[in-house]
Design a protein around this motif. Structure first.
Motif, PDB file in Angstrom:
ATOM      1  N   VAL A 127       0.846  -1.188   0.000  1.00  0.00           N
ATOM      2  CA  VAL A 127       0.000   0.000   0.000  1.00  0.00           C
ATOM      3  C   VAL A 127       0.884   1.241   0.000  1.00  0.00           C
ATOM      4  O   VAL A 127       2.001   1.230   0.545  1.00  0.00           O
ATOM      5  CB  VAL A 127      -0.946   0.024   1.219  1.00  0.00           C
ATOM      6  CG1 VAL A 127      -1.929  -1.139   1.143  1.00  0.00           C
ATOM      7  CG2 VAL A 127      -0.166  -0.014   2.517  1.00  0.00           C
ATOM      8  N   PRO A 128       0.436   2.321  -0.623  1.00  0.00           N
ATOM      9  CA  PRO A 128       1.219   3.564  -0.620  1.00  0.00           C
ATOM     10  C   PRO A 128       1.306   4.147   0.777  1.00  0.00           C
ATOM     11  O   PRO A 128       0.402   3.972   1.596  1.00  0.00           O
ATOM     12  CB  PRO A 128       0.426   4.472  -1.575  1.00  0.00           C
ATOM     13  CG  PRO A 128      -0.966   3.928  -1.562  1.00  0.00           C
ATOM     14  CD  PRO A 128      -0.834   2.449  -1.357  1.00  0.00           C
ATOM     15  N   GLU A 129       2.402   4.834   1.048  1.00  0.00           N
ATOM     16  CA  GLU A 129       2.621   5.444   2.358  1.00  0.00           C
ATOM     17  C   GLU A 129       2.689   6.955   2.229  1.00  0.00           C
ATOM     18  O   GLU A 129       3.126   7.491   1.204  1.00  0.00           O
ATOM     19  CB  GLU A 129       3.922   4.902   2.972  1.00  0.00           C
ATOM     20  CG  GLU A 129       3.909   3.398   3.192  1.00  0.00           C
ATOM     21  CD  GLU A 129       5.214   2.895   3.792  1.00  0.00           C
ATOM     22  OE1 GLU A 129       6.157   3.721   3.922  1.00  0.00           O
ATOM     23  OE2 GLU A 129       5.296   1.706   4.136  1.00  0.00           O
ATOM     24  N   ASP A 130       2.266   7.646   3.301  1.00  0.00           N
ATOM     25  CA  ASP A 130       2.349   9.108   3.323  1.00  0.00           C
ATOM     26  C   ASP A 130       3.793   9.541   3.090  1.00  0.00           C
ATOM     27  O   ASP A 130       4.736   8.897   3.577  1.00  0.00           O
ATOM     28  CB  ASP A 130       1.865   9.655   4.661  1.00  0.00           C
ATOM     29  CG  ASP A 130       0.378   9.410   4.899  1.00  0.00           C
ATOM     30  OD1 ASP A 130      -0.322   9.037   3.929  1.00  0.00           O
ATOM     31  OD2 ASP A 130      -0.076   9.602   6.043  1.00  0.00           O
ATOM     32  N   GLN A 131       3.962  10.646   2.336  1.00  0.00           N
ATOM     33  CA  GLN A 131       5.308  11.120   2.012  1.00  0.00           C
ATOM     34  C   GLN A 131       5.382  12.627   2.139  1.00  0.00           C
ATOM     35  O   GLN A 131       4.409  13.342   1.897  1.00  0.00           O
ATOM     36  CB  GLN A 131       5.693  10.740   0.576  1.00  0.00           C
ATOM     37  CG  GLN A 131       5.958   9.281   0.350  1.00  0.00           C
ATOM     38  CD  GLN A 131       6.439   9.015  -1.070  1.00  0.00           C
ATOM     39  OE1 GLN A 131       7.318   9.717  -1.585  1.00  0.00           O
ATOM     40  NE2 GLN A 131       5.862   8.009  -1.702  1.00  0.00           N
ATOM     41  N   THR A 132       6.577  13.095   2.502  1.00  0.00           N
ATOM     42  CA  THR A 132       6.908  14.517   2.449  1.00  0.00           C
ATOM     43  C   THR A 132       8.098  14.659   1.523  1.00  0.00           C
ATOM     44  O   THR A 132       9.181  14.113   1.810  1.00  0.00           O
ATOM     45  CB  THR A 132       7.255  15.076   3.836  1.00  0.00           C
ATOM     46  OG1 THR A 132       6.119  14.929   4.701  1.00  0.00           O
ATOM     47  CG2 THR A 132       7.620  16.550   3.743  1.00  0.00           C
ATOM     48  N   GLY A 133       7.889  15.343   0.412  1.00  0.00           N
ATOM     49  CA  GLY A 133       8.931  15.475  -0.592  1.00  0.00           C
ATOM     50  C   GLY A 133       9.422  16.899  -0.727  1.00  0.00           C
ATOM     51  O   GLY A 133       8.874  17.837  -0.132  1.00  0.00           O
ATOM     52  N   LEU A 134      10.458  17.044  -1.529  1.00  0.00           N
ATOM     53  CA  LEU A 134      11.112  18.333  -1.759  1.00  0.00           C
ATOM     54  C   LEU A 134      10.647  18.926  -3.082  1.00  0.00           C
ATOM     55  O   LEU A 134      10.577  18.224  -4.097  1.00  0.00           O
ATOM     56  CB  LEU A 134      12.628  18.139  -1.773  1.00  0.00           C
ATOM     57  CG  LEU A 134      13.505  19.347  -2.119  1.00  0.00           C
ATOM     58  CD1 LEU A 134      13.362  20.433  -1.053  1.00  0.00           C
ATOM     59  CD2 LEU A 134      14.961  18.910  -2.238  1.00  0.00           C
ATOM     60  N   SER A 135      10.317  20.210  -3.076  1.00  0.00           N
ATOM     61  CA  SER A 135       9.907  20.877  -4.312  1.00  0.00           C
ATOM     62  C   SER A 135      10.984  20.706  -5.384  1.00  0.00           C
ATOM     63  O   SER A 135      12.175  20.926  -5.126  1.00  0.00           O
ATOM     64  CB  SER A 135       9.670  22.362  -4.043  1.00  0.00           C
ATOM     65  OG  SER A 135       9.332  23.037  -5.236  1.00  0.00           O
ATOM     66  N   GLY A 136      10.573  20.273  -6.559  1.00  0.00           N
ATOM     67  CA  GLY A 136      11.513  19.988  -7.634  1.00  0.00           C
ATOM     68  C   GLY A 136      12.034  18.569  -7.613  1.00  0.00           C
ATOM     69  O   GLY A 136      12.734  18.156  -8.543  1.00  0.00           O
ATOM     70  N   GLY A 137      11.679  17.832  -6.555  1.00  0.00           N
ATOM     71  CA  GLY A 137      12.160  16.461  -6.423  1.00  0.00           C
ATOM     72  C   GLY A 137      11.180  15.438  -6.956  1.00  0.00           C
ATOM     73  O   GLY A 137      10.413  15.702  -7.893  1.00  0.00           O
ATOM     74  N   VAL A 138      11.179  14.264  -6.338  1.00  0.00           N
ATOM     75  CA  VAL A 138      10.413  13.122  -6.834  1.00  0.00           C
ATOM     76  C   VAL A 138       9.590  12.531  -5.694  1.00  0.00           C
ATOM     77  O   VAL A 138      10.014  12.525  -4.539  1.00  0.00           O
ATOM     78  CB  VAL A 138      11.349  12.023  -7.392  1.00  0.00           C
ATOM     79  CG1 VAL A 138      10.545  10.844  -7.956  1.00  0.00           C
ATOM     80  CG2 VAL A 138      12.280  12.594  -8.451  1.00  0.00           C
ATOM     81  N   ALA A 139       8.423  12.019  -6.028  1.00  0.00           N
ATOM     82  CA  ALA A 139       7.634  11.198  -5.107  1.00  0.00           C
ATOM     83  C   ALA A 139       7.136   9.982  -5.873  1.00  0.00           C
ATOM     84  O   ALA A 139       6.741  10.095  -7.041  1.00  0.00           O
ATOM     85  CB  ALA A 139       6.462  11.976  -4.521  1.00  0.00           C
ATOM     86  N   SER A 140       7.155   8.823  -5.228  1.00  0.00           N
ATOM     87  CA  SER A 140       6.645   7.594  -5.835  1.00  0.00           C
ATOM     88  C   SER A 140       5.738   6.892  -4.835  1.00  0.00           C
ATOM     89  O   SER A 140       6.130   6.695  -3.677  1.00  0.00           O
ATOM     90  CB  SER A 140       7.785   6.651  -6.239  1.00  0.00           C
ATOM     91  OG  SER A 140       8.567   7.200  -7.276  1.00  0.00           O
ATOM     92  N   PHE A 141       4.555   6.517  -5.291  1.00  0.00           N
ATOM     93  CA  PHE A 141       3.637   5.722  -4.480  1.00  0.00           C
ATOM     94  C   PHE A 141       3.542   4.343  -5.107  1.00  0.00           C
ATOM     95  O   PHE A 141       3.327   4.218  -6.319  1.00  0.00           O
ATOM     96  CB  PHE A 141       2.254   6.365  -4.421  1.00  0.00           C
ATOM     97  CG  PHE A 141       2.222   7.668  -3.667  1.00  0.00           C
ATOM     98  CD1 PHE A 141       2.334   7.683  -2.286  1.00  0.00           C
ATOM     99  CD2 PHE A 141       2.072   8.872  -4.337  1.00  0.00           C
ATOM    100  CE1 PHE A 141       2.293   8.881  -1.585  1.00  0.00           C
ATOM    101  CE2 PHE A 141       2.042  10.071  -3.648  1.00  0.00           C
ATOM    102  CZ  PHE A 141       2.152  10.074  -2.255  1.00  0.00           C
ATOM    103  N   VAL A 142       3.693   3.302  -4.279  1.00  0.00           N
ATOM    104  CA  VAL A 142       3.665   1.926  -4.767  1.00  0.00           C
ATOM    105  C   VAL A 142       2.418   1.233  -4.229  1.00  0.00           C
ATOM    106  O   VAL A 142       2.109   1.333  -3.043  1.00  0.00           O
ATOM    107  CB  VAL A 142       4.921   1.153  -4.312  1.00  0.00           C
ATOM    108  CG1 VAL A 142       4.898  -0.278  -4.863  1.00  0.00           C
ATOM    109  CG2 VAL A 142       6.187   1.879  -4.761  1.00  0.00           C
ATOM    110  N   CYS A 143       1.712   0.553  -5.120  1.00  0.00           N
ATOM    111  CA  CYS A 143       0.488  -0.144  -4.739  1.00  0.00           C
ATOM    112  C   CYS A 143       0.432  -1.474  -5.490  1.00  0.00           C
ATOM    113  O   CYS A 143       0.699  -1.528  -6.694  1.00  0.00           O
ATOM    114  CB  CYS A 143      -0.729   0.711  -5.082  1.00  0.00           C
ATOM    115  SG  CYS A 143      -2.283   0.153  -4.359  1.00  0.00           S
ATOM    116  N   GLN A 144       0.088  -2.549  -4.771  1.00  0.00           N
ATOM    117  CA  GLN A 144       0.009  -3.873  -5.391  1.00  0.00           C
ATOM    118  C   GLN A 144      -1.053  -4.702  -4.684  1.00  0.00           C
ATOM    119  O   GLN A 144      -1.203  -4.617  -3.463  1.00  0.00           O
ATOM    120  CB  GLN A 144       1.362  -4.581  -5.335  1.00  0.00           C
ATOM    121  CG  GLN A 144       1.410  -5.896  -6.087  1.00  0.00           C
ATOM    122  CD  GLN A 144       2.800  -6.532  -6.036  1.00  0.00           C
ATOM    123  OE1 GLN A 144       3.669  -6.101  -5.288  1.00  0.00           O
ATOM    124  NE2 GLN A 144       3.008  -7.583  -6.831  1.00  0.00           N
TER     125      GLN A 144
END
Length: 295
Positions: free
Chosen positions: A38-55
């Protein structure tokens, strides 16, 4: 003329019985979707990357879809990468934008027997808003060329408070060493070690540092896996073009002080320059020039 049933026995019509048997067998084989990642809550950096994984698992295999604010995700900065025949999916957002990307993202797994949902929240911060302890990538992976069946190690070191956990992505999909039969290991340092490298290991690698303060991605680095034939072809190509040989040789000798850095400045697939051309240059070049180049 239909046969008479034996005393004390009841005859069941053959066709309805087979149909019922098929339904029962199908009922035992089919199952509703169940999440295994399941995807998890994330705090990312502006200009960076975020990935949510779900299966999810189920029979028939479920399909994964992503929603943002009740609508299917759609943006040039949003990419959905499927795996496990569509039963797994990665939602990748790059580059991150403050406010615009901050939302709750919903993963839905659906098959003919049902539908299930789960969600995760994304927060995005500007550099000056980062809390103390936000992860840093102290050393990210570098371009690497390895001969097939050799061991390749992609380096990664990260800092933060608390100490961040390191994970890896290859071609935007999570790397799971547990599925490699021991061939791929994540070392205690965070580095990814790939033994008996195969062509399927070739790709773009990123290391990801995560702690309670947030998530930071390294810059991507390519791993190239070359068979003996490809190495020989590359070698012949260089020797057959003196200008190319001279250009690469000068770049490696005059740009870097350490032989080990040579491959990062040269054409992918010509890693043998590190071992063949530089030692040769030491013999060919006048001694003062060679000593000057090495400092």
């Amino acid at each position: 003329m239909a046969p008479e049933p034996a005393p004390g026995r009841t005859m069941v019509p053959l066709v309805p019985a087979l149909v019922m048997l098929g339904l029962v067998a199908g009922a035992h084989g089919d199952s509703k979707p169940v999440f295994i990642k399941v995807p998890e809550d994330q705090t990312g950096l502006s200009g960076g990357v975020a990935s949510f994984v779900c299966q999810a698992t189920g029979e028939p295999k479920p399909r994964i879809t992503w929603m943002k604010k009740g609508k299917k995700v759609s943006s040039q900065r949003f990419e959905v990468i499927e795996f496990d025949d569509g039963a797994g999916s990665v939602l990748r957002i790059q580059p991150l934008r403050v406010q615009r990307d901050e939302a709750i993202y919903e993963c839905t797994a659906t098959n003919s027997l049902g539908e299930i949902n789960t969600s995760a929240k994304l927060s995005v911060l500007e550099e000056e808003q980062l809390p103390p302890g936000f992860p840093s990538i102290d050393m990210g992976p570098q371009l690497k060329v390895v001969e097939k069946a050799r061991t390749a190690t992609m380096l990664c070191a990260a800092g933060g408070n608390p100490d961040p956990e390191i994970s890896w992505f290859k071609d935007f999909l999570p790397v799971d060493p547990a599925t490699s039969n021991g061939r791929i290991k994540q070392l205690r340092s965070g580095a990814l070690q790939i033994e008996s490298s195969e062509e399927s290991d070739q790709g773009k690698y990123e290391c990801v540092a995560t702690n309670s303060a947030g998530t930071r991605y390294s810059a991507p680095a390519n791993l190239y896996v070359r068979g003996p034939a490809a190495w020989a072809q590359s070698l012949m190509g260089v020797w057959s073009h003196p200008s190319t040989l001279l250009g690469v040789l000068c770049m490696c000798v005059c740009t870097h002080r350490h032989t080990s850095l040579c491959v990062n400045a040269c054409i992918p697939g010509l890693a043998f320059l590190q071992y063949i051309l530089l030692p040769a240059a030491a013999r060919w070049a006048p001694e003062p020039l060679w000593l000057w180049a090495l400092g």
